[in-house]
Write a protein that holds these residues in place. Structure first.
Motif, short mmCIF file in Angstrom:
data_model
loop_
_atom_site.label_atom_id
_atom_site.label_comp_id
_atom_site.label_asym_id
_atom_site.label_seq_id
_atom_site.Cartn_x
_atom_site.Cartn_y
_atom_site.Cartn_z
N PHE A 100 0.81 -1.21 0.00
CA PHE A 100 0.00 0.00 0.00
C PHE A 100 0.85 1.26 0.00
CE2 PHE A 100 -3.15 -3.07 1.35
CZ PHE A 100 -4.29 -2.64 0.69
N GLY A 101 1.95 1.26 0.74
CA GLY A 101 2.79 2.46 0.78
C GLY A 101 3.36 2.83 -0.57
N GLY A 102 3.77 1.83 -1.35
CA GLY A 102 4.35 2.11 -2.66
C GLY A 102 3.36 2.68 -3.66
N ILE A 103 2.15 2.11 -3.72
CA ILE A 103 1.19 2.57 -4.71
C ILE A 103 0.62 3.94 -4.36
CG2 ILE A 103 0.56 0.28 -5.54
CD1 ILE A 103 -1.78 0.26 -3.68
N ILE A 104 0.57 4.30 -3.09
CA ILE A 104 0.17 5.67 -2.72
C ILE A 104 1.20 6.66 -3.26
CG2 ILE A 104 -0.16 7.25 -0.79
CD1 ILE A 104 -1.25 4.90 0.81
N PHE A 105 2.47 6.34 -3.08
CA PHE A 105 3.53 7.21 -3.60
C PHE A 105 3.45 7.31 -5.12
CE2 PHE A 105 7.76 7.80 -5.37
CZ PHE A 105 8.23 8.88 -4.65
#
Length: 602
Positions: A512-517
């Motif tokens: 989730f952290g990567g796709i938000i970025f």
């Protein structure tokens, strides 16, 4: 594995298009012209969209540019058309792949040219993965260590940029050109739904676990907000400068929220630990056990020091400068080579020329090593090659060939400056002790690796654009499949491996952290690069775009509801559900692309 999956997916997709989508022309790959097309070519959507059979009448909804009608022409006229049509020019990439496809070889050999482009696309995905994993990420880690950033700050800034570099650069490049903006939308939405369903489902299947409630809800809420905001902008068809900066501002809010949450959690944990220690009646025993642990650590370290000193060479070994340079440029470890299978060796042989090229041009600083990966001859060579790569690669070498006063080229001035700087560093340093300014090489490596990734992403987008024109595939479909898979599969295998090793919580956080970025930074920077106007207008979103946005939003809403209902436990049944959801989404997307699903007005 990543490259093979992308290559096989590309073949299957193009074979499906050959079976169902292409009409018969002189070369066997043309599209039957629409009988009701106006002579001046104004009704482009109708002319390009007419296929064999009524099911494919709306197939080309996403390719509305003038260059798309090249497939309506005879095979012998296509080369002249792409040369004389401004819309077919690919000024941002090193190679004009449309000219290469139709002009490099005779018309009968066009399939061979397309095959060569597909192989080149495979190599570009390898370059993206190698540069991001072995050069971009290590230098980002070195920069964060030099700045003494906490793990939370580094994780949501530098490390997020390192993990999402291919996605962000691909989206930025695609957004910077109006005709390929659909690639960016398809890639960002496609990667989002792939990661939140396939990767999260695979992690749940490999290692069922209970996810941390607050971080999970925080990430899902922020990602839903980003997806909703993007859908609203696509519905309106315009985005203002303030809304573009709002994407970047929302990511800043996300970073601050992550840092504040970590601080609050750490403060609560320390307070609970302090109160439990004060209320405990066995404090002396606790302190004695701690001292015993320290004693064990000291004894172990002394044993290790004795072991190291015992096996140290009696005479110091001074490696020559030439041997240091040759060993630094060798990408193969002989001990690892002997243990690996023949398949690994074959893939390594393909990667070796690319790795040597990257080793020659990108410095890497490793703070975990005693010498911080200082290689005096190679690092001095980097001061020559790295600036040359920057000026010859940035914007397809536009600035490198520029001549000062129409006499002296910029690349020659850059070469002279690099030689001068390299000579100074070489004469003032030694082979075995890094200089105090060695950390600056990590900044140089960060810039050069970012330029390499940007150049490779530019070529990937151009090849996908060419495939969309030749095979009558919309940019959205290419983005949600090939570009999204190519940029996400490497991280997917990493996340599953982390989960298999017993860290599923870390794997799901990375999802989730990567796709938000990627969503916030990719759209924000990409729209800033479109032009300098206060309002940017997008092409009208087709049905496939809304299938993408709706499926991604539905998957996030289901995760937001179902995971708390199961007490935040992600088991195998939930993993199977996510995989089935992605399979249904992919089927609906393909049926929409090929005209089986369409709106009533169509």
């Amino acid at each position: 594995m990543k490259s093979r999956v992308v290559f096989i997916s590309l073949l299957l997709l193009l074979c499906f298009q050959y079976i169902y989508g292409l009409g018969s022309g002189e070369s066997g790959t043309g599209v039957v012209p629409s009988p009701d097309r106006s002579p001046d070519g104004a009704d482009l959507r109708s002319s390009v969209g007419t296929m064999m059979g009524t099911h494919f009448a709306m197939f080309h909804q996403g390719n509305t540019e003038k260059c798309a009608i090249v497939m309506n022409l005879s095979a012998v006229d296509r080369c002249a058309f792409v040369k004389t049509t401004p819309d077919c020019s690919m000024e941002d990439s090193f190679i004009n792949y449309l000219k290469m496809t139709f002009c490099l070889l005779p018309p009968d050999l066009t399939p061979l040219t397309i095959t060569l482009c597909m192989i080149w696309l495979l190599l570009l995905f390898i370059v993206l993965g190698l540069t991001a994993s072995k050069f971009f990420c290590p230098n980002l880690s070195a920069i964060s260590s030099s700045l003494r950033l906490t793990h939370n700050v580094a994780g949501v800034t530098f490390l997020a940029l390192g993990n999402g570099a291919p996605d962000v650069f691909s989206a930025t490049v695609a957004f910077s050109r109006p005709h390929t903006a659909g690639l960016a939308i398809g890639a960002l939405f496609g990667a989002g739904i792939f990661v939140t369903t396939v990767v999260a489902g695979a992690v749940s299947l490999v290692k069922p676990f209970t996810v941390a409630s607050r971080p999970f809800l925080r990430d899902v809420i922020f990602y839903m907000a980003a997806v909703f905001w993007t859908a609203v902008i696509l519905y309106r068809g315009t985005i203002s400068l303030g809304e573009t900066l709002g994407y970047l501002g929302l990511y800043v809010v996300y970073v601050v929220t992550v840092i504040a949450s970590a601080y609050i959690y750490s403060h609560q944990k320390h307070s609970a630990t302090r109160s439990s220690i004060q209320s405990s009646t066995h404090v002396p025993e606790f302190q004695s056990s701690e001292s015993d642990d320290e004693a064990i650590l000291i004894s172990n370290s002394s044993i290790q020091e004795d072991y190291d000193s015992e096996y140290c060479p009696l005479l110091p070994y001074c490696e020559s400068t030439s041997s240091i340079l040759l060993s630094s440029l060798n990408p193969v470890d002989s001990r690892i080579w002997r243990r690996k299978s023949w398949r690994w060796r074959a893939i390594k042989i393909v990667k070796m020329p690319l790795e040597v090229l990257l080793l020659l041009t990108v410095p890497v600083v490793d703070p975990d090593k005693e010498d911080r990966n200082w290689r005096r001859p190679l690092n001095c060579l980097h001061l020559i090659t790295a600036p040359l790569v920057c000026v010859l690669t940035f914007r397809s070498g536009e600035y490198g060939i520029y001549q000062i006063e129409d006499q002296f080229p910029v690349w020659a001035l850059t070469l002279l400056f690099g030689l001068f700087l390299s000579a100074i560093v070489f004469l003032t340093t030694t082979n075995h002790h890094p200089p105090p300014y060695h950390s600056l090489f990590s900044l140089l490596g960060f810039v050069v690796s970012a330029i390499w990734i940007s150049a490779a992403a530019l070529e990937v987008v151009s090849i996908l654009h060419m495939l969309g024109v030749v095979f009558s595939l919309s940019n959205n479909l290419l983005g949600l499949t090939l570009l999204a898979w190519g940029n996400s599969i490497g991280d997917s295998f990493s996340d599953v491996t982390i989960a298999r090793q017993g860290y599923p919580q870390m794997a799901i956080s990375a999802c989730f952290g990567g796709i938000i970025f990627n969503m916030l930074i990719g759209v924000g920077i990409g729209c800033l690069m479109l032009n300098n106007e206060p309002v940017v207008t997008f092409e009208p979103a087709g049905l496939l775009t809304w299938v993408l946005a709706g499926s991604l939003g539905l998957s996030l809403v289901l995760s937001f509801i179902l995971v708390p209902l199961h007490c935040f436990h992600m088991g195998r049944s939930y993993g199977i559900f996510l995989l089935l959801f992605y399979a249904v989404f992919l089927l609906v997307a393909l049926l929409t692309e090929f005209g089986f699903i369409h709106t009533g007005s169509q």
